[in-house]
Motif scaffolding. Sequence first.
Motif, short mmCIF file in Angstrom:
data_model
loop_
_atom_site.label_atom_id
_atom_site.label_comp_id
_atom_site.label_asym_id
_atom_site.label_seq_id
_atom_site.Cartn_x
_atom_site.Cartn_y
_atom_site.Cartn_z
N ALA A 136 101.39 29.74 -49.76
CA ALA A 136 100.87 28.57 -50.46
C ALA A 136 99.84 28.99 -51.52
O ALA A 136 99.85 28.47 -52.63
CB ALA A 136 100.24 27.60 -49.45
N LEU A 137 98.98 29.96 -51.18
CA LEU A 137 97.93 30.35 -52.11
C LEU A 137 98.49 31.06 -53.35
O LEU A 137 97.98 30.90 -54.45
CB LEU A 137 96.91 31.28 -51.42
N PHE A 138 99.56 31.85 -53.14
CA PHE A 138 100.11 32.63 -54.24
C PHE A 138 101.36 31.99 -54.85
O PHE A 138 102.09 32.63 -55.59
CB PHE A 138 100.41 34.07 -53.78
N ALA A 139 101.60 30.72 -54.51
CA ALA A 139 102.74 30.01 -55.10
C ALA A 139 102.53 29.86 -56.61
O ALA A 139 101.41 30.02 -57.10
CB ALA A 139 102.91 28.65 -54.44
N ASP A 140 103.63 29.54 -57.31
CA ASP A 140 103.55 29.45 -58.77
C ASP A 140 102.46 28.47 -59.22
O ASP A 140 101.76 28.71 -60.19
CB ASP A 140 104.91 29.02 -59.35
N ALA B 40 92.44 21.94 -47.31
CA ALA B 40 92.83 21.01 -46.25
C ALA B 40 92.11 19.67 -46.41
O ALA B 40 92.54 18.66 -45.86
CB ALA B 40 92.51 21.61 -44.88
N THR B 41 91.01 19.68 -47.17
CA THR B 41 90.26 18.43 -47.35
C THR B 41 90.66 17.70 -48.64
O THR B 41 90.15 16.62 -48.92
CB THR B 41 88.74 18.69 -47.43
N ARG B 42 91.56 18.33 -49.42
CA ARG B 42 91.88 17.73 -50.72
C ARG B 42 93.26 17.10 -50.69
O ARG B 42 94.14 17.52 -49.95
CB ARG B 42 91.80 18.81 -51.80
N SER B 43 93.45 16.08 -51.52
CA SER B 43 94.74 15.41 -51.58
C SER B 43 95.67 16.20 -52.49
O SER B 43 95.24 17.03 -53.28
CB SER B 43 94.57 13.99 -52.11
N HIS B 44 96.96 15.92 -52.33
CA HIS B 44 97.96 16.62 -53.13
C HIS B 44 97.66 16.46 -54.63
O HIS B 44 97.73 17.43 -55.39
CB HIS B 44 99.35 16.07 -52.81
N ALA B 45 97.32 15.25 -55.03
CA ALA B 45 97.07 14.98 -56.45
C ALA B 45 95.89 15.81 -56.95
O ALA B 45 95.94 16.40 -58.03
CB ALA B 45 96.79 13.49 -56.66
N GLU B 46 94.83 15.88 -56.13
CA GLU B 46 93.67 16.68 -56.53
C GLU B 46 94.04 18.15 -56.71
O GLU B 46 93.57 18.81 -57.62
CB GLU B 46 92.56 16.58 -55.47
N MET B 47 94.91 18.63 -55.82
CA MET B 47 95.25 20.05 -55.88
C MET B 47 96.08 20.39 -57.09
O MET B 47 95.98 21.50 -57.61
CB MET B 47 95.96 20.46 -54.59
N THR B 48 96.93 19.46 -57.54
CA THR B 48 97.74 19.78 -58.72
C THR B 48 96.85 19.88 -59.97
O THR B 48 97.23 20.50 -60.94
CB THR B 48 98.81 18.69 -58.97
N ARG B 245 108.88 19.17 -53.03
CA ARG B 245 108.65 17.76 -52.73
C ARG B 245 107.61 17.57 -51.64
O ARG B 245 107.37 16.46 -51.19
CB ARG B 245 109.98 17.11 -52.32
N PHE B 246 106.99 18.69 -51.21
CA PHE B 246 106.10 18.58 -50.08
C PHE B 246 104.67 18.24 -50.47
O PHE B 246 104.19 18.66 -51.52
CB PHE B 246 106.12 19.87 -49.27
N ASP B 247 104.01 17.47 -49.63
CA ASP B 247 102.59 17.16 -49.82
C ASP B 247 101.77 18.36 -49.39
O ASP B 247 101.71 18.72 -48.22
CB ASP B 247 102.26 15.92 -48.96
N MET B 248 101.12 19.03 -50.36
CA MET B 248 100.39 20.26 -50.04
C MET B 248 99.21 20.01 -49.10
O MET B 248 98.82 20.89 -48.35
CB MET B 248 99.89 20.93 -51.33
N ILE B 253 96.66 21.41 -43.97
CA ILE B 253 96.04 20.95 -42.72
C ILE B 253 96.83 21.49 -41.52
O ILE B 253 96.26 21.79 -40.47
CB ILE B 253 95.93 19.40 -42.68
N MET B 254 98.13 21.68 -41.70
CA MET B 254 98.92 22.23 -40.59
C MET B 254 98.58 23.70 -40.34
O MET B 254 98.43 24.13 -39.20
CB MET B 254 100.40 22.09 -40.90
N ILE B 255 98.45 24.46 -41.42
CA ILE B 255 98.04 25.87 -41.26
C ILE B 255 96.66 25.92 -40.61
O ILE B 255 96.43 26.70 -39.68
CB ILE B 255 98.02 26.60 -42.62
#
Lengths: 303, 284
Positions: A136-140, B40-48, B245-248, B253-255
């Motif tokens: 996940a960390l090193f993904a594109d 793990a505390t951030r939403s998918h949108a924030e991470m993009t 298509r996955f919600d990061m 949070i799973m890891i």
Amino acid sequence: MAKKSSGTTARYNRWGYIFLIPFFLVYVIFSFIPLASTIYNSFFENYYSGLTQIGPKFIGLENYIKLLSSPEIWKYLGNTLIMWIGGFIPQITVALILAYWFSDPSLKLKGQRFFKTVIYMPNLIMASAFSMLFFALFADAGPINQMLISLHILKEPFKFMNSIAASRILIMLMNFLMWFGNTTILLLAGMLGIDGSLYEAAEVDGASASQIFFRITMPILRPIFIYVLITSLIGGLQMYDVPQILTNGKGTPAGSTTTVIMNLNQYLTSKNFGMGGALSVYMFIITGILSLVVFRINSAKKD
Amino acid sequence: METHASSGLPVGTRRAIAYVVLGIFTFLCLIWFYILLINATRSHAEMTRGFTMLPSTHIFENWENLVNGTIPIAKGFVNSLTVSVCSSVLCVYFSAMTAYAINTYRFKGRDAIAAFILAIMMIPGQVTVLGFIQLINNMKLDDTIIPLIIPSIASPVTYFYFRQYMASNLPMSLVEAARIDGSGEFRTFNTIIMPLLKPAISVQVIFSFVGSWNNYFTPALILHTDSKKTLPVLIAQLRGADWLRFDMGQVYIMIAASIFPVILIYLFLSKYIVGGITSGAVKG
């Protein structure tokens, strides 16, 4: 009187066998019988072509010959060894340096407990989760690429997973991180066990630091080195979780990260029991020989 | 070891170098888990939108999305916990029993048996896994957690640790005193010996628990139904899912849920764990 007491001891000593029953019962059922049937399977042609089962038909050593004459297994063994060595060399080097510093009283390093706790921690992490994290960390579009771009080191994302070198280096890095703390602590225990008067005598004789290190520390640590090397090699040959999860079991790119055990796993999931058996037996022989070395170190210790 | 001979550099400089290098490796060990915790505390949108070093507020939202999603994480957590607790208890109890047998009694074949267990200690389970799976199928135990628990009764490494521990910490006079008091051998082991082994037991319970918690190879071959899978198998399943298509937020949070329980246990007990690493291995 003497006869009676030896009779009593003998009666007590029978309990030795009774206490050994659980271990041996479980060992025979879940390890010995599987080993025997793995060996048995290796002599048969037995696989699935689509949904039809081919065999089982006795073919002697054909699986063994076929396995060694196929270029894939050599490639996978090469991958495994490259990734093991790439992790092991920094692991033993860093561990040696850190252990030397930890054990050097003239340095008086503070916070040793903290450092030991931190560097050992990755050893307890679930390898599959750690690998997933790296993926996940090193993904594109992952955080590492985001950081490198925002720091203007990269213009566009670097595709780590599409590069043979980068994928292998990530696997080596994970193996290194998971094991260097463990090795440091093993070497440190060895160094702390060295008799201080040896160093004093050497200093009185005017030996330099490097002479002391190579002539006293290293020879005394030799059994630990061999132990670390062999156990790490046995572990390295079993390398599976990290590359399997990182590449989703595909050994991408171009089979450059497929390890021997990933190959075994492919045989098992495709139900090719003949070839899987032969590969298992080869691995059994190799790890058996390596174990024998560890066994001799462990028994020599008790004199 | 009083002093090492002085090398070319003054002690102060060497100490400074040591701290800098240790600092770098501390950073290298921790940074991944820090990023994990933040993400793990951030939403998918924030991470993009990019990475920041500061946490956000979506941790419970991510957890809820994960629990209500397609991957049965809560069930996986319970399965992992069940397997790890049961197998570590069995492993430790029976390894101690095996070590006690070899340590205490003088019976015919004792040395040969001790040598045999030592010899098989390093042989990995992977080389027998083919036959193991066939056996499990024949026993109708496929897709159950039983084959992940019972085999831990025969754990040569744990046995070896207990044997070393008993050799230096268990006086035979105690066993003899118990016999004079009329205690049966089995009762002596359970009520007198086991309590004496507490320090060794706590170290080995942790190692055995962690080993079982992290185990991926065998469970992946045995467990097929989603609701029976352990965490590592579910993580592999997540890896195989359609990634784009996955919600990061859910991924992280799973890891985190798989890793942090072990880290927490470790932080509380690190003193014993770090001390326990060397006891089973060679000493110089």
